[in-house]
Design a protein around this motif. Structure first.
Motif, mmCIF file in Angstrom:
data_model
loop_
_atom_site.group_PDB
_atom_site.id
_atom_site.type_symbol
_atom_site.label_atom_id
_atom_site.label_comp_id
_atom_site.label_asym_id
_atom_site.label_seq_id
_atom_site.Cartn_x
_atom_site.Cartn_y
_atom_site.Cartn_z
ATOM 1 N N CYS A 86 -7.537 -1.975 1.691
ATOM 2 C CA CYS A 86 -6.371 -2.244 2.534
ATOM 3 C C CYS A 86 -6.845 -2.477 3.965
ATOM 4 N N GLY A 107 -8.063 2.204 3.135
ATOM 5 C CA GLY A 107 -7.880 2.803 1.816
ATOM 6 C C GLY A 107 -8.309 1.820 0.731
ATOM 7 N N CYS A 156 0.839 -1.203 0.000
ATOM 8 C CA CYS A 156 0.000 0.000 0.000
ATOM 9 C C CYS A 156 0.875 1.256 0.000
ATOM 10 N N HIS A 208 0.176 3.990 1.327
ATOM 11 C CA HIS A 208 -0.055 4.797 2.535
ATOM 12 C C HIS A 208 0.988 4.463 3.603
ATOM 13 N N ALA A 209 0.853 3.329 4.271
ATOM 14 C CA ALA A 209 1.800 2.988 5.346
ATOM 15 C C ALA A 209 2.403 1.606 5.111
ATOM 16 N N HIS A 236 -5.924 0.708 7.055
ATOM 17 C CA HIS A 236 -6.681 1.938 7.351
ATOM 18 C C HIS A 236 -7.870 2.110 6.408
HETATM 19 S S1 FES Z 1 -1.523 1.266 4.825
HETATM 20 FE FE1 FES Z 1 -3.108 0.957 3.384
HETATM 21 S S2 FES Z 1 -4.611 2.436 3.922
HETATM 22 FE FE2 FES Z 1 -3.017 2.768 5.369
#
Ligand code: FES
Length: 102
Positions: free
Chosen positions: A63, A68, A44, A46-47, A66
């Motif tokens: 995901c 997403g 992902c 994001h994180a 969080h």
């Molecule tokens: S790591 Fe995928 S939405 Fe935060």
């Protein structure tokens, strides 16, 4: 030049499921959506959670970290928080083999 690499077999991935593969240092996921196989980045944006651990509903991947969402056909973000799309990769089927162009 990028070429198609044999990564998996169709019988490895049930309909509605996805699996993670490591190829040339990349983490990829192959998903089976009603017999259509799609390949995309496995991490992902994001994180950095593993997308293979997420939830697949047709072409929408959520995901698990969080919530997403990505469109696994285009790689586009459908729902935040991911800040950037994921890469998607061309797939070719030869008999039972799934080949991915990286
Ligand atoms: S790591 Fe995928 S939405 Fe935060």
């Amino acid at each position: 030049m990028a070429k198609f690499n044999k990564v998996a077999q169709k019988s490895d991935i049930e309909n509605g499921k996805m699996k993670e593969y490591k190829i040339d240092g990349k983490t990829l996921v192959i998903a089976n959506v009603d017999g259509e196989y799609l390949a995309f980045d496995g991490i992902c944006t994001h994180a950095y959670c593993a997308l293979a651990g997420g939830f697949l509903d047709s072409y929408t991947l959520t995901c698990y970290c969080h919530g997403g969402q990505f469109d696994i056909k285009s790689g586009e973000v459908l729902s935040l928080p991911p800040p950037a799309p994921i890469n998607v990769y061309p797939v070719k089927i030869e008999d039972d083999d799934i080949l991915i162009k990286l």
